[in-house]
Scaffold this active site. Structure first.
Site, PDB file in Angstrom:
ATOM      1  N   ASN A  90       0.849  -1.195   0.000  1.00 45.53           N
ATOM      2  CA  ASN A  90       0.000   0.000   0.000  1.00 45.53           C
ATOM      3  C   ASN A  90       0.885   1.245   0.000  1.00 45.53           C
ATOM      4  O   ASN A  90       1.968   1.259   0.596  1.00 45.53           O
ATOM      5  CB  ASN A  90      -1.006  -0.005   1.155  1.00 45.53           C
ATOM      6  CG  ASN A  90      -0.385  -0.168   2.520  1.00 45.53           C
ATOM      7  OD1 ASN A  90       0.669  -0.771   2.672  1.00 45.53           O
ATOM      8  ND2 ASN A  90      -1.053   0.357   3.530  1.00 45.53           N
TER       9      ASN A  90
ATOM     10  N   GLU B 199       0.395   5.273   0.635  1.00 46.48           N
ATOM     11  CA  GLU B 199      -0.557   6.296   1.083  1.00 46.48           C
ATOM     12  C   GLU B 199      -0.134   7.680   0.590  1.00 46.48           C
ATOM     13  O   GLU B 199       0.935   7.865   0.011  1.00 46.48           O
ATOM     14  CB  GLU B 199      -0.681   6.229   2.610  1.00 46.48           C
ATOM     15  CG  GLU B 199      -1.213   4.871   3.037  1.00 46.48           C
ATOM     16  CD  GLU B 199      -1.533   4.752   4.517  1.00 46.48           C
ATOM     17  OE1 GLU B 199      -1.074   5.593   5.311  1.00 46.48           O
ATOM     18  OE2 GLU B 199      -2.247   3.795   4.873  1.00 46.48           O
TER      19      GLU B 199
ATOM     20  N   CYS C   5      -4.143   0.695  -2.331  1.00 41.02           N
ATOM     21  CA  CYS C   5      -3.978  -0.571  -1.604  1.00 41.02           C
ATOM     22  C   CYS C   5      -2.865  -1.424  -2.209  1.00 41.02           C
ATOM     23  O   CYS C   5      -2.555  -1.315  -3.407  1.00 41.02           O
ATOM     24  CB  CYS C   5      -5.272  -1.379  -1.662  1.00 41.02           C
ATOM     25  SG  CYS C   5      -6.628  -0.671  -0.740  1.00 41.02           S
TER      26      CYS C   5
ATOM     27  N   GLU D 138      -2.952  -4.555  -2.977  1.00 44.84           N
ATOM     28  CA  GLU D 138      -3.446  -5.426  -4.052  1.00 44.84           C
ATOM     29  C   GLU D 138      -3.421  -4.696  -5.382  1.00 44.84           C
ATOM     30  O   GLU D 138      -2.993  -5.227  -6.406  1.00 44.84           O
ATOM     31  CB  GLU D 138      -4.879  -5.883  -3.767  1.00 44.84           C
ATOM     32  CG  GLU D 138      -5.046  -6.748  -2.537  1.00 44.84           C
ATOM     33  CD  GLU D 138      -5.356  -5.928  -1.288  1.00 44.84           C
ATOM     34  OE1 GLU D 138      -4.742  -4.865  -1.081  1.00 44.84           O
ATOM     35  OE2 GLU D 138      -6.224  -6.370  -0.514  1.00 44.84           O
TER      36      GLU D 138
ATOM     37  N   CYS E  91     -10.400  -4.924  -0.219  1.00 48.37           N
ATOM     38  CA  CYS E  91     -11.531  -3.990  -0.205  1.00 48.37           C
ATOM     39  C   CYS E  91     -12.322  -4.092  -1.510  1.00 48.37           C
ATOM     40  O   CYS E  91     -11.886  -4.732  -2.474  1.00 48.37           O
ATOM     41  CB  CYS E  91     -11.027  -2.561   0.016  1.00 48.37           C
ATOM     42  SG  CYS E  91     -10.298  -1.819  -1.451  1.00 48.37           S
TER      43      CYS E  91
ATOM     44  N   CYS F 107     -10.466  -3.006  -4.731  1.00 45.85           N
ATOM     45  CA  CYS F 107      -9.482  -3.991  -5.207  1.00 45.85           C
ATOM     46  C   CYS F 107     -10.163  -5.202  -5.839  1.00 45.85           C
ATOM     47  O   CYS F 107      -9.655  -5.782  -6.798  1.00 45.85           O
ATOM     48  CB  CYS F 107      -8.569  -4.412  -4.062  1.00 45.85           C
ATOM     49  SG  CYS F 107      -7.464  -3.083  -3.545  1.00 45.85           S
TER      50      CYS F 107
END
Ligand code: THU
Length: 149
Positions: free
Chosen positions: A49, A51, A60, A62, A93, A96
């Site tokens: 991930n 940010e 994310c 993924e 999530c 993703c």
């Protein structure tokens, strides 16, 4: 659900996801995530991930891994492994899941963590009746019903 992956391949994917978490840029959430995908070519791509100070732009793990694979020319994904340094596994999530659907609608999804607990399932189960590339084909039932209106 029984995995279609051999045990050595599964272990390689798990290791790649764990290692990828070390590259996590997560100063805001402090939630380090690593992911690895197995592409149709047999190659493994990993990501973490990433940010951003503008929180809504966080990416994310993924999706980092999936986009890395796609940018290398991969167009099919067989499996995604997500690792979090937690007691319980973390599932991908919704965003993703949708992104994975583009390249791996039948993909195996494996969530691993720092305990022996893990979850193994399929994208098909996690995102039933998904919107995907076929919905945009000119002669698909989805687009002909749009035309009729
Ligand atoms: N995150 C992932 O990377 N993957 C998931 O499956 C769940 C959430 C990240 C996004 C954000 O950087 C942090 O975890 C907290 O939401």
């Amino acid at each position: 659900m029984p995995s279609k992956l051999s045990l050595p391949l599964r272990r390689r994917l798990e290791q790649a996801a764990r290692a990828a978490a070390q590259g996590s840029y997560s100063p805001y959430s402090k939630f380090r995530v690593g992911a690895a995908v197995l592409a149709g070519s047999g190659k493994i791509y990993a990501g973490s991930n990433v940010e951003n100070a503008s929180y809504g732009l966080c990416n994310c793990a993924e999706r980092t891994a999936i986009f890395t694979a796609a940018a290398q020319g991969e167009r099919t994904l067989r499996c995604v492994v997500v690792y979090t340094p937690t007691r319980a596994p973390t599932m991908p999530c919704g965003a993703c899941r949708q992104v994975l659907n583009e390249f791996g609608p039948q993909a195996t999804v494996l969530a691993i963590c720092d305990s022996d607990e893990c979850i193994e399932t399929t994208l098909d189960y996690l995102l039933p009746d998904a919107f995907g590339p076929e919905n945009l084909l000119k002669d698909s039932p989805a687009s002909s019903s749009r035309k009729a209106r």
